[in-house]
Design a protein around this motif. Structure first.
Motif, mmCIF file in Angstrom:
data_model
loop_
_atom_site.group_PDB
_atom_site.id
_atom_site.type_symbol
_atom_site.label_atom_id
_atom_site.label_comp_id
_atom_site.label_asym_id
_atom_site.label_seq_id
_atom_site.Cartn_x
_atom_site.Cartn_y
_atom_site.Cartn_z
ATOM 1 N N GLN A 128 1.300 12.069 9.915
ATOM 2 C CA GLN A 128 0.908 13.680 10.426
ATOM 3 C C GLN A 128 1.417 14.475 8.796
ATOM 4 O O GLN A 128 1.802 14.742 8.079
ATOM 5 N N ASN A 129 -0.074 15.656 9.629
ATOM 6 C CA ASN A 129 -0.620 16.634 8.274
ATOM 7 C C ASN A 129 -0.300 17.549 7.974
ATOM 8 O O ASN A 129 -1.263 18.568 7.592
ATOM 9 N N ASP A 130 0.384 18.146 9.749
ATOM 10 C CA ASP A 130 0.504 20.164 9.528
ATOM 11 C C ASP A 130 1.182 20.106 7.779
ATOM 12 O O ASP A 130 0.503 21.472 8.040
ATOM 13 N N ASP A 131 1.723 20.038 7.407
ATOM 14 C CA ASP A 131 2.495 20.639 6.231
ATOM 15 C C ASP A 131 0.552 20.948 5.785
ATOM 16 O O ASP A 131 0.664 22.024 5.180
ATOM 17 N N LEU A 132 0.446 19.798 5.462
ATOM 18 C CA LEU A 132 -0.996 20.301 4.411
ATOM 19 C C LEU A 132 -2.383 20.816 5.379
ATOM 20 O O LEU A 132 -2.452 21.560 4.649
ATOM 21 N N LYS A 133 -1.982 21.878 6.510
ATOM 22 C CA LYS A 133 -2.859 22.086 7.467
ATOM 23 C C LYS A 133 -2.685 23.493 7.340
ATOM 24 O O LYS A 133 -3.390 24.487 6.551
ATOM 25 N N ALA A 134 -1.183 23.828 7.501
ATOM 26 C CA ALA A 134 -0.708 25.303 7.202
ATOM 27 C C ALA A 134 -1.233 25.464 5.287
ATOM 28 O O ALA A 134 -1.339 26.538 5.208
ATOM 29 N N GLY A 159 -11.140 1.059 1.700
ATOM 30 C CA GLY A 159 -11.533 2.624 2.616
ATOM 31 C C GLY A 159 -11.706 1.876 4.001
ATOM 32 O O GLY A 159 -11.531 3.541 4.358
ATOM 33 N N GLN A 160 -11.075 1.122 4.693
ATOM 34 C CA GLN A 160 -11.063 0.947 6.081
ATOM 35 C C GLN A 160 -9.493 2.201 6.132
ATOM 36 O O GLN A 160 -8.307 2.048 5.653
ATOM 37 N N LEU A 161 -9.500 3.001 6.934
ATOM 38 C CA LEU A 161 -8.214 2.868 7.586
ATOM 39 C C LEU A 161 -6.900 2.838 8.236
ATOM 40 O O LEU A 161 -7.589 1.679 9.114
ATOM 41 N N VAL A 162 -6.369 2.284 7.793
ATOM 42 C CA VAL A 162 -5.168 1.214 7.818
ATOM 43 C C VAL A 162 -4.196 2.393 8.771
ATOM 44 O O VAL A 162 -3.553 2.206 9.728
ATOM 45 N N ALA A 163 -3.364 3.355 8.383
ATOM 46 C CA ALA A 163 -2.718 4.308 9.358
ATOM 47 C C ALA A 163 -2.818 6.076 9.466
ATOM 48 O O ALA A 163 -3.780 6.087 8.050
ATOM 49 N N THR A 164 -2.412 6.779 9.554
ATOM 50 C CA THR A 164 -3.029 7.863 9.923
ATOM 51 C C THR A 164 -1.186 8.663 9.814
ATOM 52 O O THR A 164 -0.223 8.205 10.473
ATOM 53 N N ILE A 219 0.679 -1.262 0.072
ATOM 54 C CA ILE A 219 0.135 0.243 0.019
ATOM 55 C C ILE A 219 0.987 1.084 -0.606
ATOM 56 O O ILE A 219 2.341 1.524 0.262
ATOM 57 N N SER A 220 0.625 2.132 -0.430
ATOM 58 C CA SER A 220 1.449 3.591 -0.270
ATOM 59 C C SER A 220 0.119 4.593 -0.171
ATOM 60 O O SER A 220 -0.924 4.260 -0.728
ATOM 61 N N SER A 221 0.498 5.684 0.384
ATOM 62 C CA SER A 221 -0.053 7.040 0.346
ATOM 63 C C SER A 221 0.208 7.756 -1.259
ATOM 64 O O SER A 221 1.142 8.293 -1.497
ATOM 65 N N LYS A 222 -0.959 9.402 -1.280
ATOM 66 C CA LYS A 222 -0.767 9.684 -1.974
ATOM 67 C C LYS A 222 0.076 11.459 -1.516
ATOM 68 O O LYS A 222 0.941 11.729 -2.492
ATOM 69 N N ILE A 223 0.851 11.347 -0.314
ATOM 70 C CA ILE A 223 1.647 11.667 0.140
ATOM 71 C C ILE A 223 2.636 11.565 0.649
ATOM 72 O O ILE A 223 2.173 10.560 1.614
#
Length: 98
Positions: free
Chosen positions: A76-82, A69-74, A47-51
């Motif tokens: 850290q998205n501080d850069d995306l929030k900024a 569609g099941q959540l596998v991992a979270t 598996i891979s993420s888009k970010i």
């Protein structure tokens, strides 16, 4: 008598060489390819993420079954929030001037 012995020896030598050739030299070298049809199933997926980012939490164990569609991992998205805040402020500034 010597010619007869020589002839028998020659016949036996030729027969031995022929047996060796057909038994050992003519067999295929290495494994033979197998052709078949069917379905290949895999028990392991990548598996891979888009970010890109730092994984902050893994939500399932290794080897666990997951559904689409099941959540596998979270991540850290501080850069995306900024980046979102910056885009929202740019949109607000554009709307204020329009």
């Amino acid at each position: 008598m010597k010619k007869k012995k020589a002839l028998i020896f020659a016949v036996l030598a030729i027969a031995g060489l022929l047996i060796y050739y057909f038994a050992y030299e003519r067999r295929p070298k290495g494994p033979e390819p197998i052709g078949t049809t069917g379905v290949v199933e895999s028990l392991e997926y990548s598996i891979s993420s888009k970010i890109a980012g730092k994984v902050t939490m893994v939500c399932c164990r290794e080897g666990a079954q997951v559904k689409a569609g099941q959540l596998v991992a979270t991540i850290q998205n501080d850069d995306l929030k900024a980046a979102l805040r910056q885009a929202q402020s740019a949109l607000s500034a554009q709307e204020a001037t329009a």
